[in-house]
Design a protein around this motif. Structure first.
Motif, PDB file in Angstrom:
ATOM      1  N   PHE A 109      59.135  61.489  23.645  1.00 56.64           N
ATOM      2  CA  PHE A 109      58.355  61.925  22.502  1.00 56.64           C
ATOM      3  C   PHE A 109      57.565  63.492  23.087  1.00 56.64           C
ATOM      4  O   PHE A 109      57.557  63.549  24.266  1.00 56.64           O
ATOM      5  CB  PHE A 109      57.109  61.152  22.225  1.00 56.64           C
ATOM      6  CG  PHE A 109      57.665  59.954  21.408  1.00 56.64           C
ATOM      7  CD1 PHE A 109      58.012  59.932  20.156  1.00 56.64           C
ATOM      8  CD2 PHE A 109      57.769  58.391  22.133  1.00 56.64           C
ATOM      9  CE1 PHE A 109      58.351  58.990  19.673  1.00 56.64           C
ATOM     10  CE2 PHE A 109      58.151  57.516  21.606  1.00 56.64           C
ATOM     11  CZ  PHE A 109      58.331  57.482  20.075  1.00 56.64           C
ATOM     12  N   SER A 110      57.595  64.377  22.142  1.00 58.01           N
ATOM     13  CA  SER A 110      56.703  65.551  22.571  1.00 58.01           C
ATOM     14  C   SER A 110      55.747  65.845  21.632  1.00 58.01           C
ATOM     15  O   SER A 110      56.131  65.640  20.356  1.00 58.01           O
ATOM     16  CB  SER A 110      57.681  66.390  22.937  1.00 58.01           C
ATOM     17  OG  SER A 110      58.603  67.019  21.713  1.00 58.01           O
ATOM     18  N   TYR A 111      54.746  66.573  21.860  1.00 63.32           N
ATOM     19  CA  TYR A 111      53.771  67.170  20.906  1.00 63.32           C
ATOM     20  C   TYR A 111      52.982  68.330  21.543  1.00 63.32           C
ATOM     21  O   TYR A 111      52.507  67.998  22.464  1.00 63.32           O
ATOM     22  CB  TYR A 111      52.704  65.829  20.503  1.00 63.32           C
ATOM     23  CG  TYR A 111      51.967  66.432  19.278  1.00 63.32           C
ATOM     24  CD1 TYR A 111      52.470  66.700  18.148  1.00 63.32           C
ATOM     25  CD2 TYR A 111      50.435  66.066  19.342  1.00 63.32           C
ATOM     26  CE1 TYR A 111      51.698  66.818  17.030  1.00 63.32           C
ATOM     27  CE2 TYR A 111      49.817  66.302  18.257  1.00 63.32           C
ATOM     28  CZ  TYR A 111      50.260  66.630  16.938  1.00 63.32           C
ATOM     29  OH  TYR A 111      49.445  66.643  15.928  1.00 63.32           O
ATOM     30  N   SER A 112      53.008  69.537  20.849  1.00 69.80           N
ATOM     31  CA  SER A 112      52.358  70.573  21.351  1.00 69.80           C
ATOM     32  C   SER A 112      50.894  70.767  20.818  1.00 69.80           C
ATOM     33  O   SER A 112      50.503  70.589  19.718  1.00 69.80           O
ATOM     34  CB  SER A 112      53.012  71.938  20.818  1.00 69.80           C
ATOM     35  OG  SER A 112      52.331  73.142  21.170  1.00 69.80           O
ATOM     36  N   VAL A 113      49.969  70.780  21.782  1.00 70.25           N
ATOM     37  CA  VAL A 113      48.421  70.778  21.543  1.00 70.25           C
ATOM     38  C   VAL A 113      47.956  71.937  21.961  1.00 70.25           C
ATOM     39  O   VAL A 113      48.062  72.514  23.341  1.00 70.25           O
ATOM     40  CB  VAL A 113      48.132  69.486  22.324  1.00 70.25           C
ATOM     41  CG1 VAL A 113      46.365  69.345  22.372  1.00 70.25           C
ATOM     42  CG2 VAL A 113      48.636  67.885  22.104  1.00 70.25           C
ATOM     43  N   SER A 114      46.934  72.564  21.061  1.00 71.14           N
ATOM     44  CA  SER A 114      46.072  73.674  21.573  1.00 71.14           C
ATOM     45  C   SER A 114      44.519  73.300  21.406  1.00 71.14           C
ATOM     46  O   SER A 114      44.262  72.862  20.362  1.00 71.14           O
ATOM     47  CB  SER A 114      46.339  74.730  20.571  1.00 71.14           C
ATOM     48  OG  SER A 114      47.869  75.186  20.567  1.00 71.14           O
ATOM     49  N   VAL A 115      44.124  73.799  22.514  1.00 73.56           N
ATOM     50  CA  VAL A 115      42.690  73.330  22.339  1.00 73.56           C
ATOM     51  C   VAL A 115      42.070  74.751  22.443  1.00 73.56           C
ATOM     52  O   VAL A 115      42.039  75.537  23.550  1.00 73.56           O
ATOM     53  CB  VAL A 115      42.205  72.598  23.903  1.00 73.56           C
ATOM     54  CG1 VAL A 115      40.654  72.200  23.795  1.00 73.56           C
ATOM     55  CG2 VAL A 115      43.012  71.170  23.854  1.00 73.56           C
ATOM     56  N   THR A 116      41.070  74.921  21.534  1.00 73.70           N
ATOM     57  CA  THR A 116      40.283  76.355  21.486  1.00 73.70           C
ATOM     58  C   THR A 116      38.698  75.841  21.723  1.00 73.70           C
ATOM     59  O   THR A 116      38.018  74.999  21.076  1.00 73.70           O
ATOM     60  CB  THR A 116      40.367  76.952  20.102  1.00 73.70           C
ATOM     61  OG1 THR A 116      41.905  77.126  20.029  1.00 73.70           O
ATOM     62  CG2 THR A 116      39.641  77.989  20.003  1.00 73.70           C
ATOM     63  N   ASP A 156      38.406  80.740  24.952  1.00 75.05           N
ATOM     64  CA  ASP A 156      39.581  80.763  25.185  1.00 75.05           C
ATOM     65  C   ASP A 156      40.581  79.528  24.515  1.00 75.05           C
ATOM     66  O   ASP A 156      39.899  78.696  23.967  1.00 75.05           O
ATOM     67  CB  ASP A 156      39.919  80.577  26.844  1.00 75.05           C
ATOM     68  CG  ASP A 156      39.621  81.717  27.405  1.00 75.05           C
ATOM     69  OD1 ASP A 156      39.310  82.897  26.783  1.00 75.05           O
ATOM     70  OD2 ASP A 156      39.159  81.586  28.764  1.00 75.05           O
ATOM     71  N   THR A 157      41.932  79.756  24.463  1.00 74.76           N
ATOM     72  CA  THR A 157      42.491  78.737  23.960  1.00 74.76           C
ATOM     73  C   THR A 157      43.635  78.380  25.035  1.00 74.76           C
ATOM     74  O   THR A 157      44.253  79.266  25.636  1.00 74.76           O
ATOM     75  CB  THR A 157      43.155  79.138  22.610  1.00 74.76           C
ATOM     76  OG1 THR A 157      42.346  79.666  21.734  1.00 74.76           O
ATOM     77  CG2 THR A 157      44.254  78.137  22.021  1.00 74.76           C
ATOM     78  N   GLU A 158      43.905  76.932  25.131  1.00 74.21           N
ATOM     79  CA  GLU A 158      44.826  76.460  26.169  1.00 74.21           C
ATOM     80  C   GLU A 158      45.798  75.566  25.434  1.00 74.21           C
ATOM     81  O   GLU A 158      45.530  74.977  24.400  1.00 74.21           O
ATOM     82  CB  GLU A 158      44.125  75.921  27.242  1.00 74.21           C
ATOM     83  CG  GLU A 158      43.313  76.615  28.167  1.00 74.21           C
ATOM     84  CD  GLU A 158      43.893  77.623  29.087  1.00 74.21           C
ATOM     85  OE1 GLU A 158      45.167  77.365  29.129  1.00 74.21           O
ATOM     86  OE2 GLU A 158      43.354  78.391  29.502  1.00 74.21           O
ATOM     87  N   THR A 159      47.224  75.873  25.710  1.00 72.82           N
ATOM     88  CA  THR A 159      47.959  75.292  24.846  1.00 72.82           C
ATOM     89  C   THR A 159      49.058  74.366  26.116  1.00 72.82           C
ATOM     90  O   THR A 159      49.254  74.891  26.856  1.00 72.82           O
ATOM     91  CB  THR A 159      48.944  75.942  24.173  1.00 72.82           C
ATOM     92  OG1 THR A 159      48.131  76.609  23.106  1.00 72.82           O
ATOM     93  CG2 THR A 159      50.034  75.286  23.478  1.00 72.82           C
ATOM     94  N   TYR A 160      49.375  72.986  25.609  1.00 72.21           N
ATOM     95  CA  TYR A 160      50.096  72.380  26.683  1.00 72.21           C
ATOM     96  C   TYR A 160      51.008  71.495  25.494  1.00 72.21           C
ATOM     97  O   TYR A 160      50.876  71.284  24.616  1.00 72.21           O
ATOM     98  CB  TYR A 160      49.452  71.472  27.680  1.00 72.21           C
ATOM     99  CG  TYR A 160      48.605  70.584  26.927  1.00 72.21           C
ATOM    100  CD1 TYR A 160      49.227  69.267  27.212  1.00 72.21           C
ATOM    101  CD2 TYR A 160      47.331  70.614  26.619  1.00 72.21           C
ATOM    102  CE1 TYR A 160      48.387  67.996  26.506  1.00 72.21           C
ATOM    103  CE2 TYR A 160      46.678  69.615  26.219  1.00 72.21           C
ATOM    104  CZ  TYR A 160      47.191  68.154  26.131  1.00 72.21           C
ATOM    105  OH  TYR A 160      46.652  67.049  25.622  1.00 72.21           O
ATOM    106  N   THR A 161      52.101  70.961  26.047  1.00 79.91           N
ATOM    107  CA  THR A 161      52.977  69.834  25.541  1.00 79.91           C
ATOM    108  C   THR A 161      52.768  68.588  25.984  1.00 79.91           C
ATOM    109  O   THR A 161      53.058  68.460  27.326  1.00 79.91           O
ATOM    110  CB  THR A 161      54.325  70.442  25.664  1.00 79.91           C
ATOM    111  OG1 THR A 161      54.709  71.735  25.131  1.00 79.91           O
ATOM    112  CG2 THR A 161      55.252  69.440  25.009  1.00 79.91           C
ATOM    113  N   ALA A 162      52.285  67.850  25.199  1.00 80.78           N
ATOM    114  CA  ALA A 162      52.092  66.251  25.746  1.00 80.78           C
ATOM    115  C   ALA A 162      53.424  65.616  25.628  1.00 80.78           C
ATOM    116  O   ALA A 162      54.190  65.818  24.651  1.00 80.78           O
ATOM    117  CB  ALA A 162      51.015  65.493  24.730  1.00 80.78           C
ATOM    118  N   ARG A 163      54.014  64.925  26.629  1.00 80.95           N
ATOM    119  CA  ARG A 163      55.245  64.045  26.687  1.00 80.95           C
ATOM    120  C   ARG A 163      55.163  62.510  26.898  1.00 80.95           C
ATOM    121  O   ARG A 163      54.322  62.299  27.753  1.00 80.95           O
ATOM    122  CB  ARG A 163      56.114  64.836  27.711  1.00 80.95           C
ATOM    123  CG  ARG A 163      56.723  66.155  27.066  1.00 80.95           C
ATOM    124  CD  ARG A 163      57.791  66.735  27.971  1.00 80.95           C
ATOM    125  NE  ARG A 163      58.254  67.826  27.459  1.00 80.95           N
ATOM    126  CZ  ARG A 163      57.686  69.014  27.662  1.00 80.95           C
ATOM    127  NH1 ARG A 163      56.666  69.201  28.467  1.00 80.95           N
ATOM    128  NH2 ARG A 163      58.480  70.209  27.097  1.00 80.95           N
TER     129      ARG A 163
END
Length: 188
Positions: A109-116, A156-163
């Motif tokens: 599974f994967s999901y792109s997450v952006s935190v601002t 700021d905004t940080e983006t990562y991919t949860a797997r």
């Protein structure tokens, strides 16, 4: 007849004199700023049964000029004090997700997450949890869970991919949803 002429002339002379004197007084009163009365000018009366005559004085409005030596008075203006930024430890409103997916070849599974971080001055740490939930039937069971802490600076905004990888070889057909179940926010 002589008497009548004299009276007539006397009346005319008296009226002329009274009118002239009244006009002089009215002119002096108006020019000097001393005209008094109730909205009417000075009164000029006739002699011997003649009718009353009034002369209306012009009306003036007076607006004083400011005294150059007088200290001006003013009302102080108040500006509202800056409001403190509200802090909500539940940071899920600061998070956005996209690309909910499953790779059959990777069994992942994967999901792109952006935190601002909405703060203009504070840095926050976000303790994140992403769940891949069973969609049909939506019985509250999870296929997988990904957890991570991420630090985001002011504005700021940080983006990562949860797997999350499934440990079984074949899963068959299934339906799932991606959910951000936790974004616990802590001020650094």
């Amino acid at each position: 007849m002589n008497e009548h002429t004299r009276t007539y002339r006397g009346f005319r002379r008296g009226t002329r004199a009274a009118v002239a004197a009244g006009l002089v007084l009215a002119t002096v009163a108006v020019v000097g700023g001393c005209a008094r009365g109730h909205g009417r000018g000075g009164f000029i009366g006739g002699i011997g049964g003649g009718s009353d005559h009034t002369v209306a004085a012009p009306s003036y409005s007076y607006s004083p000029t400011p005294d150059p030596y007088e200290t001006p008075t003013y009302e102080p203006s108040y500006s509202p004090s800056p409001t403190l930024e509200t802090f909500d430890p539940d940071g899920r409103s600061d998070v956005d997700g996209s690309g909910c997916d499953y790779s059959e070849s990777l069994r992942q599974f994967s999901y792109s997450v952006s935190v601002t971080n909405p703060s203009s001055s504070d840095t926050f740490s976000y303790d994140m949890a992403v769940n891949w939930m069973k969609a049909k039937p939506a019985d509250g069971k999870a296929y997988g869970l990904h957890q991570r802490s991420i630090v985001v600076g002011p504005g700021d905004t940080e983006t990562y991919t949860a797997r999350y990888t499934i440990n079984q070889a074949s899963v068959g057909q299934f339906w799932f949803t991606c959910q951000i179940t936790r974004a616990q926010k802590t001020r650094m």
